[in-house]
Enzyme design. Sequence first.
Site: not given
Length: 344
Positions: A53, A178
């Site tokens: 705001e 991996w």
Amino acid sequence: MDIHIKYMKRCIELASEVIGNTYPNPMVGCVIVHNNKIIGEGSTQEHGFNHAEVEAINSVVNKDLLKESTLYVSLEPCNHYGKTPPCTKLILEKGIKNVIIGSKDPNRNVLGGGINTLISNGCNVEYGIMKEECDALNKRFFTFQNEKRPYIILKWAESKDGYISPKKSDRIKGEIFWISNEESKKMSHNFRSQEHSILVGVQTVIDDNPELTTRLVNGNNPIRIVLDPNNRIPPNSKVLSNESETIIFSLTKNSELDADNEVIKKFDLDSILETLFKRGIQSMIVEGGAYTIQKFIDSDKWDCLRVFKSEKNLYDGVVAPKYEIDKLEYRLIGDNKFYEIFKN
């Protein structure tokens, strides 16, 4: 399209752009509209800096227009003093009379107080606009406030035949094997940048020696959490680097470590999550290993599962966590299948 929905969608877009950068504050977007034209907008900044705001109001060039404008915000304006003054105070000072709100703030310091303050001071307030979407935007913050624990994401990669790594005898100790492809790895690092913390069990640290950072993308490194009840973490582990804060949970103090050593008497998920809540950690991505992830699944302590499934076969090794994903929807990340499952 309902005019309120149009501008609330923009609030959500603004808030989404700062994911991972506002902890411990929620992500909030705000726009200010005058005569059906946006004249100001903003999103929550880093902790201790402006709320959405304030950013939106500051961005308005002609402040005289504020008294004739409508302020849209995705989350109820705060009504208490913290690192910054209450946003309700600024809204009232600027004479903004029309305020449209997405979600109510579950924080006990706000909890309708922002709305009540605005109404009692003469503002026209509507709330609940795109409530479901605004709630989902801050699912981490809402879970933290309502469930008194972090929002929990369980993430792993598995081979086509259901293993997360080869047998230890087929691996090089201290090096990560991996399974997922390069695109999936980069995506995983982006996920890390969005969360407040990342957790692994000590065996993952011993076997893989991971950094648990966001080195493949531009983003904040999460707080690293290691579950190490019996003080087995090697002192030269990469998770002890100064790249990010590290918290180690153990049953006794480990005097060899410089890291934050959190000693808990009862080593169970409830005690760990309670401690993390008290430390203000709002979200957590759990990346390993299979034993640790399975503990979260079996205890029903999770909110989201993210699984990358490779086309590789390992034929033997460490079995992936048990959760039936094969009949669920997925999207392709290169040659990897990516599953994202939300519990609620």
